[in-house]
Write an enzyme that holds these catalytic residues in place. Structure first.
Site, PDB file in Angstrom:
ATOM      1  N   ASN A 103       0.820  -1.218   0.000  1.00 24.91           N
ATOM      2  CA  ASN A 103       0.000   0.000   0.000  1.00 24.91           C
ATOM      3  C   ASN A 103       0.856   1.271   0.000  1.00 24.91           C
ATOM      4  O   ASN A 103       0.340   2.361   0.209  1.00 24.91           O
ATOM      5  CB  ASN A 103      -0.966  -0.005   1.196  1.00 24.91           C
ATOM      6  CG  ASN A 103      -0.247   0.018   2.541  1.00 24.91           C
ATOM      7  OD1 ASN A 103       0.978   0.134   2.596  1.00 24.91           O
ATOM      8  ND2 ASN A 103      -0.991  -0.070   3.627  1.00 24.91           N
TER       9      ASN A 103
ATOM     10  N   HIS B  69       3.356   1.934   2.096  1.00 22.35           N
ATOM     11  CA  HIS B  69       3.891   2.378   3.390  1.00 22.35           C
ATOM     12  C   HIS B  69       5.406   2.191   3.460  1.00 22.35           C
ATOM     13  O   HIS B  69       5.958   1.310   2.802  1.00 22.35           O
ATOM     14  CB  HIS B  69       3.170   1.720   4.582  1.00 22.35           C
ATOM     15  CG  HIS B  69       3.510   0.296   4.865  1.00 22.35           C
ATOM     16  ND1 HIS B  69       2.654  -0.564   5.516  1.00 22.35           N
ATOM     17  CD2 HIS B  69       4.621  -0.451   4.614  1.00 22.35           C
ATOM     18  CE1 HIS B  69       3.221  -1.746   5.652  1.00 22.35           C
ATOM     19  NE2 HIS B  69       4.412  -1.704   5.107  1.00 22.35           N
TER      20      HIS B  69
ATOM     21  N   GLU C  66       1.388   4.332   7.341  1.00 23.03           N
ATOM     22  CA  GLU C  66       0.321   3.850   6.462  1.00 23.03           C
ATOM     23  C   GLU C  66      -0.270   5.023   5.666  1.00 23.03           C
ATOM     24  O   GLU C  66      -0.147   6.188   6.090  1.00 23.03           O
ATOM     25  CB  GLU C  66      -0.784   3.210   7.309  1.00 23.03           C
ATOM     26  CG  GLU C  66      -0.322   2.020   8.154  1.00 23.03           C
ATOM     27  CD  GLU C  66      -0.119   0.732   7.346  1.00 23.03           C
ATOM     28  OE1 GLU C  66       0.274   0.807   6.171  1.00 23.03           O
ATOM     29  OE2 GLU C  66      -0.326  -0.345   7.911  1.00 23.03           O
TER      30      GLU C  66
HETATM   31  P1  PGA Z   1       8.133  -7.064   2.864  1.00 24.35           P
HETATM   32  O1  PGA Z   1       7.503  -5.864   3.693  1.00 24.35           O
HETATM   33  O2  PGA Z   1       9.585  -6.756   2.701  1.00 24.35           O
HETATM   34  O3  PGA Z   1       7.906  -8.277   3.755  1.00 24.35           O
HETATM   35  O4  PGA Z   1       7.413  -7.136   1.578  1.00 24.35           O
HETATM   36  C1  PGA Z   1       7.812  -4.561   3.345  1.00 24.35           C
HETATM   37  C2  PGA Z   1       7.045  -3.604   4.208  1.00 24.35           C
HETATM   38  O5  PGA Z   1       5.899  -3.919   4.582  1.00 24.35           O
HETATM   39  O6  PGA Z   1       7.571  -2.516   4.485  1.00 24.35           O
END
Ligand code: PGA
Length: 235
Positions: free
Chosen positions: A137, A139, A144
């Site tokens: 998304n 973030h 968020e």
């Molecule tokens: P991920 O998470 O490396 O497990 O894809 C990234 C994040 O949520 O910042």
């Protein structure tokens, strides 16, 4: 300025990330590193551990600040970021654990914990190199999508999509903490250099939105377009 470098595999992306981090340490052995969790940086940490074992990188002078930590679970919990950092990096290299910092998601006074965390980063001279992943998304840390750009370290309610994404690390979605402490976007933007890692088809659209779209708080990573020194390793 954002420089996007396409990497042909996760292996190459991890090697390149480890090279950038170890160059930073070579140039400034007492660097302050901002570190990230999640699945994407795991390969880079493995490469850094290999480099340490070969004698080509020395963590002795390093200070580290992690981006975030869940609220509501003990630091010894198998899915805490405290545990993640020990398992993936800190226990395997010669970093002084007293110089490693992770927000305390169980602090009784959250506001105090957040302001002290920001003050500690400032007192250490600020972050030289900030490592980031990116959520589907948009973030970064646990900032968020919302209607503003949060400045300092703060408590956040995790977005349902983040809870769903992170449920793969827990027994069930109900076990995923719903809140976390995270450095703010202002704290991240103060880092001298930023290295963001994104891997996999599922992140393609997010990377495009963040770095080729408008700078908007609904895509928190887009704020990085305003930073003078961002490298995105993408594959
Ligand atoms: P991920 O998470 O490396 O497990 O894809 C990234 C994040 O949520 O910042």
């Amino acid at each position: 300025m954002v420089k996007v470098i396409e990497c042909e595999s996760y292996e190459k992306l991890s090697e390149r990330a480890a090279d950038i981090i170890s160059e930073q340490i070579l140039v400034k052995p007492n660097s302050v590193l901002g570190l990230a969790t999640g699945s994407t940086p795991v390969g880079a940490y493995q490469k850094l551990v290999e480099k340490y074992k070969e004698g080509s990188v020395d963590f002795n002078g390093i200070t580290a600040f992690n981006l975030d930590e869940y609220c509501g679970i003990d630091k010894e919990h198998s899915q805490s970021y405290y545990t993640f950092m020990r398992e993936n990096l800190f226990s395997h290299v010669n970093i002084d654990l007293n110089n490693t910092h992770i927000p305390d998601g169980r602090a009784s006074d959250i506001d105090k914990q957040c302001s002290e965390y920001d003050a500690m980063i400032d007192a250490a001279g600020g972050i030289d190199l900030q490592l980031l992943g990116i959520g589907g998304n948009g973030h970064i840390g646990f900032n968020e999508p919302c209607d503003c750009f949060p400045v300092g370290t703060h408590i956040i309610s995790l977005h349902p999509s983040t809870i769903e994404a992170n449920s793969r690390f827990f027994d069930s979605v109900d076990d995923v903490p719903t809140q976390a402490l995270t450095m703010g976007l202002g704290s991240i933007m103060k880092a001298k250099k930023i290295l963001l890692l994104a891997f996999g088809e599922s992140k393609r659209e997010t990377v495009k939105k963040a770095f080729s779209g408008p700078v908007v708080p609904s895509v928190p990573a887009s704020v990085l377009q305003l930073h003078p020194d961002v490298t995105v390793l993408w594959g």
